[in-house]
Motif scaffolding. Structure first.
Motif, PDB file in Angstrom:
ATOM      1  N   THR B  23       5.757   0.401 -13.977  1.00 23.29           N
ATOM      2  CA  THR B  23       5.372  -0.696 -13.074  1.00 23.29           C
ATOM      3  C   THR B  23       3.929  -0.516 -12.605  1.00 23.29           C
ATOM      4  O   THR B  23       3.146  -1.479 -12.554  1.00 23.29           O
ATOM      5  N   ALA B  24       3.578   0.721 -12.264  1.00 19.91           N
ATOM      6  CA  ALA B  24       2.229   1.002 -11.754  1.00 19.91           C
ATOM      7  C   ALA B  24       1.188   0.707 -12.824  1.00 19.91           C
ATOM      8  O   ALA B  24       0.176   0.035 -12.562  1.00 19.91           O
ATOM      9  N   GLU B  25       1.450   1.186 -14.016  1.00 21.79           N
ATOM     10  CA  GLU B  25       0.454   1.008 -15.079  1.00 21.79           C
ATOM     11  C   GLU B  25       0.251  -0.465 -15.392  1.00 21.79           C
ATOM     12  O   GLU B  25      -0.877  -0.918 -15.584  1.00 21.79           O
ATOM     13  N   GLU B  26       1.350  -1.214 -15.438  1.00 25.27           N
ATOM     14  CA  GLU B  26       1.230  -2.655 -15.689  1.00 25.27           C
ATOM     15  C   GLU B  26       0.433  -3.353 -14.598  1.00 25.27           C
ATOM     16  O   GLU B  26      -0.199  -4.388 -14.834  1.00 25.27           O
ATOM     17  N   TRP B  69      -1.682   0.494   2.034  1.00 21.82           N
ATOM     18  CA  TRP B  69      -0.250   0.182   2.152  1.00 21.82           C
ATOM     19  C   TRP B  69       0.545   1.477   2.223  1.00 21.82           C
ATOM     20  O   TRP B  69       0.422   2.321   1.338  1.00 21.82           O
ATOM     21  N   TYR B  70       1.344   1.598   3.265  1.00 26.61           N
ATOM     22  CA  TYR B  70       2.279   2.717   3.359  1.00 26.61           C
ATOM     23  C   TYR B  70       3.686   2.165   3.212  1.00 26.61           C
ATOM     24  O   TYR B  70       4.155   1.401   4.057  1.00 26.61           O
ATOM     25  N   PHE B 300      10.540  -0.606  -4.007  1.00 28.87           N
ATOM     26  CA  PHE B 300       9.125  -0.218  -4.048  1.00 28.87           C
ATOM     27  C   PHE B 300       8.426  -0.883  -5.224  1.00 28.87           C
ATOM     28  O   PHE B 300       7.320  -1.428  -5.091  1.00 28.87           O
ATOM     29  N   CYS B 301       9.058  -0.864  -6.399  1.00 28.13           N
ATOM     30  CA  CYS B 301       8.427  -1.419  -7.603  1.00 28.13           C
ATOM     31  C   CYS B 301       8.202  -2.934  -7.457  1.00 28.13           C
ATOM     32  O   CYS B 301       7.142  -3.448  -7.842  1.00 28.13           O
ATOM     33  N   ALA B 302       9.190  -3.629  -6.900  1.00 23.74           N
ATOM     34  CA  ALA B 302       9.039  -5.080  -6.709  1.00 23.74           C
ATOM     35  C   ALA B 302       7.870  -5.360  -5.764  1.00 23.74           C
ATOM     36  O   ALA B 302       7.073  -6.283  -5.981  1.00 23.74           O
ATOM     37  N   ASN B 303       7.772  -4.547  -4.721  1.00 30.71           N
ATOM     38  CA  ASN B 303       6.674  -4.744  -3.767  1.00 30.71           C
ATOM     39  C   ASN B 303       5.325  -4.345  -4.364  1.00 30.71           C
ATOM     40  O   ASN B 303       4.292  -4.937  -4.031  1.00 30.71           O
ATOM     41  N   LEU B 304       5.347  -3.362  -5.262  1.00 28.26           N
ATOM     42  CA  LEU B 304       4.086  -2.956  -5.901  1.00 28.26           C
ATOM     43  C   LEU B 304       3.531  -4.103  -6.750  1.00 28.26           C
ATOM     44  O   LEU B 304       2.310  -4.348  -6.763  1.00 28.26           O
ATOM     45  N   GLN B 305       4.428  -4.817  -7.447  1.00 30.78           N
ATOM     46  CA  GLN B 305       3.982  -5.981  -8.220  1.00 30.78           C
ATOM     47  C   GLN B 305       3.380  -7.040  -7.299  1.00 30.78           C
ATOM     48  O   GLN B 305       2.335  -7.621  -7.583  1.00 30.78           O
ATOM     49  N   ARG B 306       4.039  -7.282  -6.176  1.00 27.71           N
ATOM     50  CA  ARG B 306       3.516  -8.249  -5.201  1.00 27.71           C
ATOM     51  C   ARG B 306       2.153  -7.797  -4.665  1.00 27.71           C
ATOM     52  O   ARG B 306       1.221  -8.597  -4.537  1.00 27.71           O
ATOM     53  N   ARG B 311       0.226 -10.943  -3.337  1.00 25.26           N
ATOM     54  CA  ARG B 311       1.241 -11.758  -2.665  1.00 25.26           C
ATOM     55  C   ARG B 311       1.783 -11.004  -1.438  1.00 25.26           C
ATOM     56  O   ARG B 311       1.674  -9.781  -1.364  1.00 25.26           O
ATOM     57  N   PRO B 312       2.398 -11.743  -0.494  1.00 27.79           N
ATOM     58  CA  PRO B 312       2.927 -11.059   0.707  1.00 27.79           C
ATOM     59  C   PRO B 312       4.020 -10.055   0.341  1.00 27.79           C
ATOM     60  O   PRO B 312       4.850 -10.327  -0.527  1.00 27.79           O
ATOM     61  N   LEU B 313       4.028  -8.920   1.004  1.00 26.02           N
ATOM     62  CA  LEU B 313       5.031  -7.891   0.736  1.00 26.02           C
ATOM     63  C   LEU B 313       6.344  -8.225   1.436  1.00 26.02           C
ATOM     64  O   LEU B 313       6.355  -8.842   2.501  1.00 26.02           O
TER      65      LEU B 313
END
Lengths: 323, 323
Positions: B23-26, B69-70, B300-306, B311-313
């Motif tokens: 997810t991070a790399e993408e 972001w924490y 966490f991954c869904a929020n990382l994409q946002r 986009r809003p977390l």
């Protein structure tokens, strides 16, 4: 001559008695109510009765040959199925009252969660006034459960486990017929195979010739390492020494017994000290819930109407088979 | 220059790390993983990171002003809402991870049943190797429950109580907006009125300025005689001395606290000896369920994409309000 019913129960409210009286009168019967402490009076009255609604093998033994129907207020009826002349009338009908599914199922959900969440360890820690460590827990959500016995109790347990997100619920019953809330139901002949993958075994079997000693040492050994066992049926179904050994050695992760052999359990019995064992004194199915008492009376009244009309009774017990 | 994420958690499996890495790399990020024991290494890496995924106020205190972001891996975030400069960047985003609803709800169902079925008494009897008497029990089936807090935990508890046949489920929330599985939801302003008919109170509130001391002596006195109280939110919401007094005097029938003030509870604390109190050491919401850990990482991954898309977390915390 009037047709009489002897009722020997402590849990009846005024409303219950009124309902029974109304149903009886409409069916052409006269009910006679006695508390359990009024044994002599009940027995004297019983000599002129064709129906008895009670849970007392002792009182039943004093019944005349004219008794036609004994409605046991209990779900388990093994005291009435021993071939020792407890019935003066060999053709007397026997019915059980399966009104305990809800309260027993709530007991089962409670002990299932206590075992999955390691409450026996936390309880012991708390007794020492000590803040415990975080222990690994398991959940009903996503879990697998085997229900040995799929009657009124098993069905109520299955519905609740399903509602809490259990991933797989396997039943084992005499017929092996499919049932709602069960992913699969196997006949008793498949029990040994089923046990090999049973991470959590929940037993709610009556005491019959076939169930006594069912979960013996060999079958306990078939359960996976770290499995859990709950028994709310009859204590006679489990080899208690083998169970205690499996718990104390750590092969089984925990167990909960609401029924034991004998009851009450003597003070020096080895089960008291078994590891991760939750013991309760045969209380999962008592009559302290209003719902249970209401249903008990409702089931008797419905059967009384059937009896008066000459229709087959519900929950009729085959005294030879024992259920 | 690469955008970096510091991850300081012990519960991550290889699969979890792979999912985060992908997810991070993408999203154009590089994740750096540390165990909780690697505090110094994590802190050094953190100096070059814009995102931190952890549950450590101590580590957060060492973060640079560049942290954007924490993501706290916990549901409760009160350590991060104290206005004491814990964030070097005053505009740093804070999110919570509400993945604990299932495991906490199972804990709640367990202690609700233990209280309704008088398990504290049976446990004490069993400790003395004594077969107890039949005690009156209550049931979830047909029962009434008040849920103070209707978030992720409250919703999961309500669904389970409903599934087990609860007759009435009342919620109390900030907004008082209707919710599935609740018969009624009232705003906090109506709390005192609601308490007067709350036979069973279940609390799952965060610790904020408004919830500290919420269930004080006066409000405990509003509960009906024989009521039960469960708290799985934060210990600060309950006046513990008043609760212990109400239990010991018999005005309340029982309580279960998974959270206390302070934690751990000292050995000589009066709560250990309170009557019919089930104490557990803040374990209802731990990460030992695979489901909980998976959901934590998924959130966490869904929020990382946002975050990467601007986009809003989700689960964004207002640090002034504290939730």
């Amino acid at each position: 001559m009037s047709r009489n019913i002897c009722i020997h129960l402590d849990f009846l409210s005024g409303q219950h008695k009124a309902k029974i009286r109304k149903t009886a009168e409409e069916a052409g019967f006269v009910p006679h109510f006695f508390l359990r402490s009024q044994f002599e009076e009940a027995s004297a009255c019983l000599q002129h009765c064709e129906v008895l609604y009670a849970h007392s093998p002792e009182l039943l033994r004093t019944a005349p040959a004219g008794l036609q129907w004994y409605c046991s207020a209990t779900a388990g009826v093994e005291p009435y199925c021993q071939n020792d002349g407890i019935f003066a009338n060999p053709n007397c009908l026997l019915t059980s009252t399966n009104c305990y599914g809800v309260t027993i199922a709530e007991h089962v959900v409670m002990v299932v969660l206590m075992l999955l969440r390691q409450m026996p360890v936390y309880i012991e820690t708390t007794m020492r006034h000590s803040w415990g460590e975080h222990l690994p827990v398991h959940s009903i959500y996503g879990g697998s459960f085997t229900l040995l016995g799929t009657g009124n109790i098993g069905a109520n347990v299955a519905r609740r486990l399903r509602g809490m997100g259990a991933a797989r619920i396997t039943g084992v019953s005499r017929s092996g017929k499919p049932l709602p809330d069960f992913d699969a139901v196997y006949p008793f002949q498949s029990l040994d195979e089923v046990l090999k993958t049973s991470e959590f075994l929940i037993m709610s079997l009556p005491s019959t010739a076939e169930t006594i000693g069912l979960l013996n040492r060999e079958r306990l050994a078939l359960l996976p390492e770290g499995a859990f066992v709950v028994n709310v049926g009859r204590g006679s179904a489990v080899d208690q020494q083998a169970l205690a050994h499996a718990l104390n050695s750590g092969r089984l992760a925990g167990a909960a017994l609401d029924v034991t052999e004998p009851e009450p359990l003597p003070q020096d019995h080895f089960l008291w000290e078994a590891k991760n064992l939750i013991l309760t004194p045969h209380v999962s199915g008592n009559t302290s819930l209003e719902y249970t008492r209401d249903l008990n009376v409702d089931m008797f009244c419905a059967n009384l109407q059937r009896y008066a009309q000459g229709r087959p009774l519900q929950n009729l017990v085959d005294r030879k088979r024992g259920y």
